[in-house]
Design an enzyme around this catalytic site. Structure first.
Site, PDB file in Angstrom:
ATOM      1  CD  GLU A 158      -3.083  -1.080   2.027  1.00  0.00           C
ATOM      2  OE1 GLU A 158      -3.087  -0.515   3.175  1.00  0.00           O
ATOM      3  OE2 GLU A 158      -4.214  -1.579   1.903  1.00  0.00           O
ATOM      4  CD  GLU A 167      -3.747  -6.317   2.510  1.00  0.00           C
ATOM      5  OE1 GLU A 167      -4.691  -5.576   3.155  1.00  0.00           O
ATOM      6  OE2 GLU A 167      -2.694  -5.874   2.368  1.00  0.00           O
TER       7      GLU A 167
HETATM    8  C1  BG6 Z   1      -4.302  -2.898   4.743  1.00  0.00           C
HETATM    9  C2  BG6 Z   1      -3.047  -3.381   5.202  1.00  0.00           C
HETATM   10  O1  BG6 Z   1      -4.491  -1.841   4.815  1.00  0.00           O
HETATM   11  O2  BG6 Z   1      -5.455  -3.350   5.450  1.00  0.00           O
HETATM   12  C3  BG6 Z   1      -3.086  -4.422   6.243  1.00  0.00           C
HETATM   13  O3  BG6 Z   1      -2.152  -3.866   4.093  1.00  0.00           O
HETATM   14  C4  BG6 Z   1      -4.164  -4.263   7.142  1.00  0.00           C
HETATM   15  O4  BG6 Z   1      -1.946  -4.381   6.913  1.00  0.00           O
HETATM   16  C5  BG6 Z   1      -5.587  -4.419   6.232  1.00  0.00           C
HETATM   17  O5  BG6 Z   1      -4.311  -4.974   8.089  1.00  0.00           O
HETATM   18  C6  BG6 Z   1      -6.903  -4.248   6.871  1.00  0.00           C
HETATM   19  O6  BG6 Z   1      -7.049  -3.140   7.692  1.00  0.00           O
HETATM   20  P1  BG6 Z   1      -7.441  -3.326   9.172  1.00  0.00           P
HETATM   21  O7  BG6 Z   1      -7.005  -1.841   9.640  1.00  0.00           O
HETATM   22  O8  BG6 Z   1      -8.567  -3.652   9.347  1.00  0.00           O
HETATM   23  O9  BG6 Z   1      -6.263  -4.087   9.746  1.00  0.00           O
END
Ligand code: BG6
Length: 493
Positions: A200, A388
Site C-alpha cells: 500500500e 487483500e
Molecule cells: C491494509 C493493510 O491496509 O488493510 C493491512 O495492508 C491491514 O496491513 C488491512 O491489516 C486491513 O486493515 P485493518 O485496519 O482492518 O487491519
C-alpha cells in the site's frame, strides 16, 4: 471454467501483525513495534510512542499524523501495550498455520518478510537466524505446493532507520533496502517466484509513519519519501530480474473504486482528483515516469525532488511485472464539505446511500471490485492480483464453533465480482489472497477483535488467550471454492 487453471487462490498476512516474537532470534525493532493498541469502534487512535532527549516520554496518533517533536526517539515504553509484540505467535505456530492453509487448498500464501529480522538495524550485519526462519517457512509452504508471495516491506521499517535518519526522507534508505532485497532475492530465488515491493505504497499520503517510518508529515517530506521508495522499488525490480529472470516483482496499492456522489461536475472533478492521488503511485511504478498532474502540483507547492543523474532512467527501466492491490470497499466523494463521512481502509469516504457498512464503518461494495479491476486493466494493461480483501468483523466463538455466514456472504459476492470481471470483461487476474486468512492484529486499529480469518485464534485485544486455532464455517466454504476453482461459491451465489 472461468478462473484460469493456475489461478493463485490463497490468503494474506503481514509479519508484524502475525508473527510475534518481536525481539526473538536476533530481530531488531521496527516502527510497527512502537505502535499502541487503538479501538476503531470507540474512535481511539493508535499512537506511536517516543522518548525525548531529556528523558520525558510522549506519544503521537498515527492517523491523522503530525510531525514528531524534534529530537524524539521512537521507542517502546514500559507502561504501554503493543499488540504486535506477540501478535498471534505465528512464529512458533507456522507449521500448524501452513498445514491449515494447505487443508483449505491454498495455491499461494502472501506474507511479508520483516526487514528487521534480516537486518536488525536495517543495514550492516545480516541476521542468519532471521534468514533461517523464512527458509523454513518457505520450505513448509513448498511441501504443500503452496507458492509463497512475498511483500518486501509491509509497514515494517527497521527502527534504527527511523531514529537515525527519519527513514525514507533519507536517500541512504534506498541503498539499504536494495541491499536487503539482494540478500533475500539471492537466498530465496529458488523458493519464491512472486514478490511485491511496498505494501500500500499510497499510504504515504495519510499514514507516513506506516508507509515510510517517517517522522515528518509535510508535503515536501512525503514527496521525497515516495520518490525514494519509487527508486528503491525500480532498482529492486531490475535486480530481481538480474538474479533470476523467472522472478516476478509487483507493486502494491490500496485501491478503491471511487464514485462521485452526484453528477454535479464539482463532484466529478473531486473524483478525478481523488483518482489522481491513487493513480500517481501506479503511474510511476507501472509507466516509469512522473505524470504531468503531479509535476504541476509540486511546482505549485514549491516541492523539489532530489533527482540525481540516472534516477529517471532507473524509474523507466524498473517498472513492475504486475499490480497487486487491496480492495475492501469503494469510496465516494462530494464537493459538499457537509456530507457525512465514514471510515475506510486507512481513509475516509462520504457515505454512499446505496451501500451497507461493516461494523467498522467500511462500505461494502462487491460490484466496485469489478469496476476497480476494469479501471486498472484499462489504464495499465498489466496482470492484476487481488492481494487483500475481506470483512473485518466481530466473531462469536461458542464451543469451538464460529458461524461466520456474514463473512462468507461478503467473500462470495466479491469472488462472484471477480468471476464476472474475468468472464464478461476479460480481466487478466492472477490470483486472490483474502486478508488475514488466519486471524491477526488489525493494522488500522491494533485490535484483535476485528477479525478477517477463515481460522479463529484464541487471543483477545490485550493478548490474553491460548493462541489455539479453530476453523470457522468460512474455512470449509473457501475450501470448496478452491477445490472447484471458483465454480462452487455455495448456495446463495
Ligand atoms: C491494509 C493493510 O491496509 O488493510 C493491512 O495492508 C491491514 O496491513 C488491512 O491489516 C486491513 O486493515 P485493518 O485496519 O482492518 O487491519
Amino acid at each position: 471454467m472461468v478462473f484460469p487453471k493456475d489461478f493463485l487462490w490463497g490468503g494474506a498476512t503481514a509479519a508484524h501483525q502475525f508473527e510475534g516474537n518481536y525481539q526473538g532470534d536476533g530481530k531488531g525493532l521496527c516502527s510497527a513495534d512502537c505502535v499502541t493498541r487503538g479501538d476503531g469502534r470507540k474512535n481511539i487512535q493508535r499512537r506511536v510512542t517516543f522518548k525525548m532527549p531529556d528523558g520525558k516520554t510522549g506519544s503521537q496518533v498515527v492517523f491523522p499524523y503530525a510531525d514528531l517533536p524534534k529530537g524524539a526517539i521512537v521507542q517502546c515504553l514500559e507502561d504501554e501495550y503493543y499488540p504486535t509484540h506477540e501478535a498471534v505467535d505465528h512464529y512458533h505456530h507456522f507449521k500448524e498455520d501452513i498445514a491449515l492453509m494447505a487443508e483449505m487448498g491454498f495455491k499461494c500464501y502472501r506474507m511479508s518478510i520483516n526487514w528487521s529480522r534480516i537486518y536488525p538495524l536495517g543495514y550492516g550485519k545480516v541476521n542468519e537466524e532471521g534468514l533461517k526462519f523464512y527458509d523454513e517457512l518457505f520450505d513448509e509452504c513448498l511441501k504443500y505446493n503452496i507458492e509463497p508471495v512475498v511483500t518486501l516491506f509491509h509497514f515494517e521499517t527497521p527502527l534504527q532507520l527511523v531514529n537515525e535518519m527519519g527513514d525514507w526522507i533519507d536517500r541512504r534508505c534506498v541503498t539499504y533496502f536494495v541491499e536487503y532485497c539482494k540478500t533475500v532475492f539471492t537466498r530465496y530465488q529458488n523458493k519464491v517466484k512472486y514478490w511485491m515491493t511496498f505494501n500500500e505504497i499510497n499510504n504515504m499520503e495519510i499514514l507516513p509513519l506506516y508507509a515510510g517510518g517517517m517522522v515528518r508529515n509535510d508535503d515536501q517530506a512525503k514527496a521525497i519519501g515516495s520518490y525514494h521508495q519509487f527508486l528503491a522499488s525500480a532498482k529492486a525490480v531490475k535486480l530481481a530480474h538480474q538474479i533470476n529472470p523467472d522472478m516476478k516483482v509487483g507493486m502494491m496499492i490500496a485501491y478503491t473504486a471511487c464514485y462521485a456522489l452526484t453528477c454535479n461536475p464539482v463532484d466529478e472533478l473531486k473524483k478525478m482528483k481523488d483518482d489522481q492521488i491513487r493513480h500517481f503511485y501506479m503511474d510511476v511504478q507501472c509507466r516509469g515516469a512522473y505524470p504531468a498532474y503531479k509535476l504541476k502540483e509540486y511546482e505549485r507547492k514549491g516541492i523539489v525532488l532530489p533527482i540525481q543523474e540516472d534516477d529517471l532512467k532507473i524509474l523507466k527501466e524498473g517498472t513492475v511485472d504486475y499490480i497487486g492491490f487491496s480492495y475492501y470497499s469503494s469510496s465516494c466523494v462530494s464537493g459538499d464539505p457537509k456530507r457525512e463521512i465514514t471510515s475506510g481502509n486507512m481513509t475516509t469516504s462520504v457515505i454512499n446511500p446505496y451501500l451497507e457498512k461493516s461494523a467498522w464503518g467500511w462500505l461494502i461494495d462487491p460490484m466496485g471490485l469489478r469496476i476497480a479491476l476494469n479501471q486498472l486493466q484499462e489504464r495499465y494493461q498489466l496482470p492484476l492480483f487481488i492481494v487483500e480483501n475481506g470483512l473485518g468483523a466481530l466473531d462469536h466463538f461458542e464451543d469451538g464453533a464460529i458461524h461466520d455466514d456474514y463473512r462468507i456472504d461478503y467473500l462470495r459476492k466479491h469472488v462472484q465480482a471477480m468471476k464476472d470481471a474475468i468472464e464478461i470483461d476479460g480481466i487478466d487476474l492472477m490470483g486472490y489472497t483474502p486478508w488475514g486468512c488466519i486471524d491477526l492484529i488489525s493494522a488500522g486499529t491494533g485490535e484483535m477483535q476485528k477479525r478477517y480469518g477463515f481460522v479463529y485464534v484464541d487471543n483477545d485485544d490485550l493478548g490474553n488467550g491460548t493462541k489455539k486455532r479453530y476453523k470457522k464455517d468460512s474455512f470449509y466454504w473457501y475450501q470448496k471454492v478452491i477445490q472447484s476453482n471458483g465454480n462452487d461459491l455455495g448456495d446463495k451465489a
